[in-house]
Design a protein around this motif. Structure first.
Motif, PDB file in Angstrom:
ATOM      1  N   UNK A   3       7.793  43.747 -76.257  1.00 28.62           N
ATOM      2  CA  UNK A   3       7.754  42.290 -76.166  1.00 28.62           C
ATOM      3  C   UNK A   3       6.512  41.860 -75.403  1.00 28.62           C
ATOM      4  N   UNK A   4       5.831  40.865 -75.938  1.00 28.31           N
ATOM      5  CA  UNK A   4       4.756  40.202 -75.208  1.00 28.31           C
ATOM      6  C   UNK A   4       5.363  38.965 -74.563  1.00 28.31           C
ATOM      7  N   UNK A   5       5.329  38.918 -73.241  1.00 26.59           N
ATOM      8  CA  UNK A   5       5.835  37.770 -72.497  1.00 26.59           C
ATOM      9  C   UNK A   5       4.651  36.842 -72.221  1.00 26.59           C
ATOM     10  N   UNK A   6       4.802  35.576 -72.570  1.00 24.34           N
ATOM     11  CA  UNK A   6       3.740  34.587 -72.379  1.00 24.34           C
ATOM     12  C   UNK A   6       4.218  33.587 -71.333  1.00 24.34           C
ATOM     13  N   UNK A   7       3.500  33.534 -70.233  1.00 23.80           N
ATOM     14  CA  UNK A   7       3.864  32.667 -69.119  1.00 23.80           C
ATOM     15  C   UNK A   7       2.742  31.676 -68.886  1.00 23.80           C
ATOM     16  N   UNK A   8       3.092  30.386 -68.824  1.00 27.22           N
ATOM     17  CA  UNK A   8       2.052  29.370 -68.659  1.00 27.22           C
ATOM     18  C   UNK A   8       2.260  28.480 -67.431  1.00 27.22           C
ATOM     19  N   UNK A  92       7.832  41.499 -80.676  1.00 28.38           N
ATOM     20  CA  UNK A  92       8.245  40.102 -80.540  1.00 28.38           C
ATOM     21  C   UNK A  92       7.507  39.460 -79.384  1.00 28.38           C
ATOM     22  N   UNK A  93       7.535  38.130 -79.381  1.00 27.18           N
ATOM     23  CA  UNK A  93       6.863  37.342 -78.352  1.00 27.18           C
ATOM     24  C   UNK A  93       7.909  36.448 -77.695  1.00 27.18           C
ATOM     25  N   UNK A  94       7.917  36.442 -76.364  1.00 25.04           N
ATOM     26  CA  UNK A  94       8.829  35.603 -75.603  1.00 25.04           C
ATOM     27  C   UNK A  94       8.005  34.644 -74.751  1.00 25.04           C
ATOM     28  N   UNK A  95       8.064  33.361 -75.080  1.00 27.63           N
ATOM     29  CA  UNK A  95       7.359  32.345 -74.298  1.00 27.63           C
ATOM     30  C   UNK A  95       8.302  31.791 -73.239  1.00 27.63           C
ATOM     31  N   UNK A  96       7.856  31.834 -72.010  1.00 20.99           N
ATOM     32  CA  UNK A  96       8.646  31.334 -70.882  1.00 20.99           C
ATOM     33  C   UNK A  96       8.362  29.850 -70.716  1.00 20.99           C
ATOM     34  N   UNK A  97       9.109  29.037 -71.420  1.00 18.04           N
ATOM     35  CA  UNK A  97       8.917  27.575 -71.394  1.00 18.04           C
ATOM     36  C   UNK A  97       9.530  26.923 -70.195  1.00 18.04           C
TER      37      UNK A  97
END
Length: 97
Positions: A3-8, A92-97
């Protein structure tokens, strides 16, 4: 499954950063974008937490530049085309919204 975790979001504004770190698997990656790149500020607990882990760490170069930060040796700075390619490299990609 990787998993690619995307944190903004800034690691200093809420608990998303800490929650994300707890869920990272051994083969997962973490992409810092937007205010999340503030985690790379020298001398912060956030940077210390990242440096203690063996993980695949990425940051958007444009966001680093906009905030006057530089990637450390552990961080791969990416442009947008490389970010798109990175999403294809993980299951998969998990965006931390």
């Amino acid at each position: 499954m990787t998993t690619l975790h995307v944190l903004s979001h800034s690691p200093f504004s809420d608990s998303r950063f800490d929650s994300c770190l707890r869920l990272l698997g051994a083969h997962d990656g973490l992409l810092l974008s937007g205010d999340a790149v503030y985690a790379l500020q020298p001398g912060t607990a956030a940077l210390a937490a990242l440096e203690q882990r063996q993980l695949r760490l990425y940051a958007l170069a444009e966001d680093l530049e906009a905030r006057g930060l530089q990637a450390t040796a552990q961080v791969a700075a990416l442009d947008y085309p490389a970010f798109v390619q990175l999403t294809l490299d993980y299951d998969k990609v998990n965006s931390w919204l």
